[in-house]
Scaffold this motif. Structure first.
Motif, short mmCIF file in Angstrom:
data_model
loop_
_atom_site.label_atom_id
_atom_site.label_comp_id
_atom_site.label_asym_id
_atom_site.label_seq_id
_atom_site.Cartn_x
_atom_site.Cartn_y
_atom_site.Cartn_z
N ASP A 1 0.84 -1.19 0.00
CA ASP A 1 0.00 0.00 0.00
C ASP A 1 0.89 1.25 0.00
OD1 ASP A 1 0.97 -0.02 2.57
OD2 ASP A 1 -0.97 -0.30 3.53
N ASN B 1 1.58 3.46 2.30
CA ASN B 1 2.46 3.62 3.46
C ASN B 1 3.70 2.74 3.36
OD1 ASN B 1 0.85 5.55 4.65
ND2 ASN B 1 -0.32 4.05 5.81
N ARG B 2 3.52 1.48 2.98
CA ARG B 2 4.66 0.56 2.86
C ARG B 2 5.59 1.04 1.74
NH1 ARG B 2 5.60 -4.89 4.24
NH2 ARG B 2 3.45 -5.08 4.89
N ARG C 1 5.96 4.05 0.54
CA ARG C 1 6.61 5.28 0.96
C ARG C 1 7.75 4.98 1.94
NH1 ARG C 1 2.27 8.49 3.37
NH2 ARG C 1 1.63 8.97 1.25
N LYS C 2 7.51 4.07 2.86
CA LYS C 2 8.52 3.74 3.87
C LYS C 2 9.72 3.03 3.24
CE LYS C 2 8.84 3.77 8.42
NZ LYS C 2 9.11 4.97 9.13
N ARG D 1 9.18 12.90 -1.10
CA ARG D 1 7.94 12.23 -0.69
C ARG D 1 6.88 12.35 -1.78
NH1 ARG D 1 5.06 11.38 4.76
NH2 ARG D 1 2.93 11.05 4.07
N ASP E 1 5.19 9.20 -3.84
CA ASP E 1 3.73 9.05 -3.89
C ASP E 1 3.23 8.99 -5.34
OD1 ASP E 1 3.72 9.09 -1.16
OD2 ASP E 1 2.79 11.07 -0.97
N PRO F 1 8.63 -1.02 7.60
CA PRO F 1 7.37 -0.28 7.52
C PRO F 1 6.43 -0.56 8.68
CG PRO F 1 7.39 -2.06 5.93
CD PRO F 1 8.77 -1.98 6.52
N GLU G 1 6.48 1.93 12.42
CA GLU G 1 5.66 3.11 12.63
C GLU G 1 4.26 2.72 13.10
OE1 GLU G 1 5.95 6.58 9.92
OE2 GLU G 1 3.83 6.13 9.62
N ASN G 2 3.70 1.64 12.54
CA ASN G 2 2.36 1.20 12.92
C ASN G 2 2.33 0.66 14.35
OD1 ASN G 2 1.49 1.89 10.40
ND2 ASN G 2 1.70 -0.17 9.58
#
Length: 189
Positions: free
Chosen positions: A10, A12-13, A15-16, A74, A78, A182, A185-186
């Motif tokens: 996804d 977030n992953r 991006r990380k 960033r 994205d 990743p 952070e979660n």
């Protein structure tokens, strides 16, 4: 021996994994001081009522330095993810399920059960070991296996398999730039 790695790719992953920490982005240490210098100049020019052209010039430099130093990478990552989603027909913020099967014949990758690549072992140039994943480099690209997402096999047995069966493939440690996990952070939230 067969290894199976399944994870949700996804925004977030992606991006990380693809965007290093801000201070390690190439050029950050040029743009950050430049933005501070431009801000100081702008404040000084405004306080002393210097001509508008100098205030505008310092504002423009400040805007460019903030964009390039803090936001560009960033936004670029994205955009890459959204374009990949459009290319493969996925919703931009939903992503897809990545499945990677590693066995004696080679490596097969799937996006939501659709076959994407079939790589033989002679195409793999090296194995990069990061804190949260493994990268198998193939022709200036890589296949990434998440260390925590093995559904068949595990991290230790995969590393032992690579050392034993594929000793001709160089193993190296990942640069610090992208060696983040990743899920960290979660878990903190």
């Amino acid at each position: 021996m067969t290894f199976k790695n399944v994870y949700k790719m996804d925004m977030n992953r992606y991006r990380k994994w693809m965007n290093p920490p801000l201070t390690k982005v190439k050029g950050f240490w040029f743009w950050a001081p430049l933005s501070l210098l431009a801000l100081a100049a702008l404040l000084y020019f405004r306080a002393k009522a210097y001509p508008l052209r100098l205030q505008s010039l310092s504002s423009l430099i400040l805007l460019a330095a903030l964009y390039r130093g803090f936001f560009f990478r960033r936004m670029y990552v994205d955009k890459q993810f959204r374009i990949m989603c459009m290319d493969y027909g996925y919703e931009p913020f939903v992503g897809w399920q990545n499945t990677i099967v590693v066995d004696d014949e080679g490596i097969r990758t799937f996006m939501d059960e659709k076959p994407m690549a079939n790589v033989t072992w002679d195409q793999v140039q090296n194995l990069t070991i990061a804190r949260g994943y493994f990268d198998l480099e193939v022709d200036m690209d890589f296949i990434r296996l998440d260390k925590a997402s093995f559904v068949e096999g595990n991290t230790e047995s995969f590393l032992a398999y690579m050392t034993e069966k594929h000793s001709d493939i160089e193993q190296k440690a990942e640069k610090d730039d992208y060696s983040t996990d990743p899920r960290e952070e979660n878990q903190e939230k």
